[in-house]
Design an enzyme around this catalytic site. Structure first.
Site, PDB file in Angstrom:
ATOM      1  N   ASP A 347       0.835  -1.189   0.000  1.00  0.00           N
ATOM      2  CA  ASP A 347       0.000   0.000   0.000  1.00  0.00           C
ATOM      3  C   ASP A 347       0.883   1.257   0.000  1.00  0.00           C
ATOM      4  O   ASP A 347       1.860   1.335   0.745  1.00  0.00           O
ATOM      5  CB  ASP A 347      -0.887  -0.022   1.252  1.00  0.00           C
ATOM      6  CG  ASP A 347      -1.838   1.145   1.335  1.00  0.00           C
ATOM      7  OD1 ASP A 347      -2.697   1.261   0.444  1.00  0.00           O
ATOM      8  OD2 ASP A 347      -1.717   1.937   2.289  1.00  0.00           O
ATOM      9  N   GLU A 383       1.536  -0.352  -5.096  1.00  0.00           N
ATOM     10  CA  GLU A 383       0.611   0.736  -5.381  1.00  0.00           C
ATOM     11  C   GLU A 383       1.506   1.963  -5.571  1.00  0.00           C
ATOM     12  O   GLU A 383       2.053   2.492  -4.599  1.00  0.00           O
ATOM     13  CB  GLU A 383      -0.366   0.952  -4.225  1.00  0.00           C
ATOM     14  CG  GLU A 383      -1.365   2.053  -4.523  1.00  0.00           C
ATOM     15  CD  GLU A 383      -2.275   2.348  -3.353  1.00  0.00           C
ATOM     16  OE1 GLU A 383      -3.480   2.584  -3.572  1.00  0.00           O
ATOM     17  OE2 GLU A 383      -1.788   2.367  -2.203  1.00  0.00           O
TER      18      GLU A 383
END
Length: 700
Positions: A347, A383
């Site tokens: 993330d 990401e």
């Protein structure tokens, strides 16, 4: 309190480790002056002992306690300077979670005593709070080592061309009537026979689970009667989130992994190493802040009271610090070696690559991952953005990483919505986004292509809503994305109009067909295969209810069957899932180009035409690998975005072959039915059609 005597123990292994006779405790704190181990009663309510760790080796405090059983509950109190303006927030009144604990006992309480400062003081976080936080925080657990004995090796296929299925570990099964009711919403449910059969039908080859690390519900959500459903608020990087545990506890998670592996499905975890649940200077003192705030977090230059907030979540972990980096790597290895995990989706991964001068693809974090003998063997997905300066780094990661490609998502949505100039952009996305990834020896499967993810509209809502409807989040509909590139076909929300419903269903099929016919790594959001809706909520991070859960009882089974056929078609045709970029180069074995763009008349496309809307693409195996597929595998794809039926000139087939229509979003084809085509054929309006070459005498 019971008297305990600690011997020196060892600093070599961080955490609490039982060796059959006692427990070695070791914890990192570079700036502390004293670290106390606190032992608790079995229910966690009573502190029974408080003992200073007797030894310090470099920045690691450690001690060994004999005759201490597994299951013992503990925590730390850490002494040192309380000087927020200098970056130090030590407060021994706050019981701290061991960063390396593998189990938690108890729940996080939303209580002011968890704050290191007096929230009623005008000095705010510069004040000091002497209340004991122990009654309001979970306790770390001395785990039974047999619970985490090494599993059989994971699959670790690292095959980037697989279909990835992104899902919430609870929401995917909470209201699935085919899953036994006693385990719904748990890790065990996710590995149940019903879910495995669903994955098999879809051709899923990897599941990507939203965070399973232990996390904390944000104070502002608790006050509104909500929870942090997605779980991007981690506090324990070695411990499973307890709320998803089923009847078999920790063993249930391992059983889930084993069951998925038995069906050839990899397990990828979404991990959050960019920030923690402690938030900014106004947040609670739960673990890292009280252990060594200045070491664990990136602080503002010249104003160490404040936190660098490249994540938008209040703080940023200082992964460039050697002991923080060690914690991250130890965590990742634990999940691979002890829990059987096959890969990780990082993330806000740009944050992890930030050095003092900015994002660095050859920085310490990436270098450490790439040389690690365990972690270099698993799949890694980035990401590729955060909100810090220069935070958008799509295409900028090392070649070992796949990357979430939000440009793919937006382009496909814009194209099928009918936006001007989107056809040109779609051409690049269909061929693996070479404009972004074809550099430094990277492969086309580096692009993780998706139509929707947990963050944003579902695919169905992309066709039902023109604006977000996040009122249930209690933020006056101000949260969530503004730019969804969605279209409601003239009616906002649900509709009984058959024409509107047909337009929406066709657009979903068109986008799904586009996904499965594109070069790159396809990712499917759980529920998009059967038109799951979140009622227009494009930021369901706090909706642990029927908004955020998959609505299996309302599943569009026809769409689900269509997605299964798309997945099978992709697997049958290797030219759709190549690792080499296609640039129309001539293949040395037959002189044919590996990719050809043309219009409906069989002529070269005029890419500069601002009105360009329709595309035809002929795909063969790469000129660099012409013998990659048997029998000269070739697929001819037609994208007709116009509202009229199109007349298409098909390419000249190979000798003895004809083109066979195998995918048509105008209607769901019956199993085994294909049609041999002549030189010209019609394609429906607003459709995607795919043809393959078949020998005239072969079965279709």
């Amino acid at each position: 309190m019971t008297p305990y005597v600690l011997s020196g123990g060892t600093a070599n292994t961080l955490g609490a480790h039982h060796d059959g006779e006692g427990v070695n405790f070791a914890v990192f704190s570079e700036n502390a002056t004293r670290v106390e181990l606190c032992l608790f009663s079995a229910d966690g309510s009573t502190e029974q002992a408080r003992i200073a760790l007797p030894e310090r080796t470099g920045p690691v405090w450690h001690g060994y306690l004999s005759d201490l059983p597994v299951g013992t509950l503990y925590g730390y109190r850490v002494h040192g300077s309380y000087a927020p303006e200098l970056g130090h927030r030590f407060n021994p009144n706050k019981l701290l979670l061991d960063p390396y604990t593998r189990e938690l006992k108890g729940e996080w309480g939303n209580h002011p005593a968890t704050l290191g400062y007096d929230d009623s003081s005008s000095a705010q976080d510069l004040s000091f709070d002497a209340r004991d936080s122990a009654p309001y925080v979970p306790k770390s657990v001395v785990s039974d080592p047999s619970l985490f004995a090494g599993m059989a090796a994971g699959l670790h296929k690292k095959s980037s061309k697989d279909l990835i299925y992104e899902a919430h570990p609870k929401g995917a099964t909470m209201i699935n009537y085919k899953v036994p009711e006693a385990v719904r919403g748990t890790y065990e449910a996710f590995g149940s026979d019903a879910m495995l059969e669903h994955f098999k039908t879809l051709g899923v080859q990897a599941v990507e689970l939203l965070p399973v690390h232990s996390f904390v519900d944000d104070k502002f959500l608790v006050e509104r009667g909500l929870t942090n459903y997605w779980g991007y608020n981690s506090i324990g990087f070695f411990a499973l989130e307890p709320r998803y545990l089923g009847p078999d506890g920790l063993k249930g998670f391992r059983q889930m992994v084993d069951s998925l592996h038995a069906d050839g499905i990899e397990v990828i975890l979404d991990v959050v190493f960019n920030h923690t649940a402690e938030g900014d200077q106004r947040g609670p003192t739960l673990s890292f802040r009280g252990l060594d705030n200045a070491s664990y977090y990136r602080l503002t230059a010249g104003q160490a009271r404040y936190y660098v907030n490249d994540t938008g979540c209040g703080n940023t972990l200082k992964v460039s610090h050697p002991y923080v980096l060690r914690m991250v790597l130890d965590s990742l290895r634990f999940w691979v070696e002890n829990m059987g995990i096959d890969g990780f989706r990082f993330d806000l991964a740009t944050t992890l690559g930030r050095e003092d001068h900015g994002f660095e693809p050859h920085g310490g974090f990436f270098d450490a991952l790439r040389q690690d003998p365990v972690l270099s063997q698993v799949r890694m997905i980035a990401e590729p953005w955060d909100i810090g300066p220069g935070g958008y780094q799509l295409g900028g990661f090392p070649h070992e990483f796949l990357e979430w490609n939000d440009s793919y998502r937006d382009t496909v949505r814009r194209y099928w919505r009918g936006d001007a100039h989107s056809a040109q952009e779609l051409g690049a996305r269909l061929l693996g986004s070479a404009d972004t990834f074809d550099q430094r020896g990277r492969r086309s499967d580096a692009s993780v292509n998706f139509l929707a993810s947990h963050d944003g509209f579902t695919l169905a809502d992309t066709t039902r809503y023109s604006r977000r409807h996040n009122e249930a989040n209690t933020e006056n509909n101000r949260d969530g994305h503004h730019s969804n590139f969605s279209d409601n076909a003239g009616v906002e929300g649900d509709s009984d109009d058959a024409e509107v419903r047909d337009i929406r269903a066709r657009r979903q099929r068109n986008m799904l067909a586009t996904l499965f016919l594109s070069q790159g790594t396809p990712m499917l959001l759980a529920g998009d295969e059967f038109a799951n809706s979140q009622q227009g909520n494009n930021n369901a991070y706090c909706q642990d209810n029927d908004i955020g859960w998959l609505n299996w009882d309302q599943a569009d089974t026809g769409l689900q069957s269509f997605v299964a056929s798309l997945s099978a078609f992709r697997q049958d045709h290797v030219c759709l899932r190549q690792s080499r970029f296609l640039h129309g180069a001539a293949r040395p074995n037959d002189g044919l180009p590996d990719a050809v763009w043309m219009d409906f008349h069989g002529q070269a496309l005029e890419w500069r035409d601002p009105r360009l809307a329709n595309l035809c693409l002929l795909l063969r195996c790469s000129a660099e690998m012409p013998d990659y597929a048997p029998d000269g595998d070739a697929v001819f794809i037609v994208f007709n975005r116009k509202d009229v039926v199109g007349q298409v000139t098909l390419p000249v087939p190979r000798d003895g072959h004809q083109w066979v229509r195998c995918i048509d979003t105008d209607q769901t084809l019956q199993d085994g039915i294909c049609t041999l085509e002549q030189a010209h054929t019609k394609v429906a309006s607003q459709s995607v059609t795919a043809f393959v070459q078949k020998h005239v005498g072969s079965a279709t």
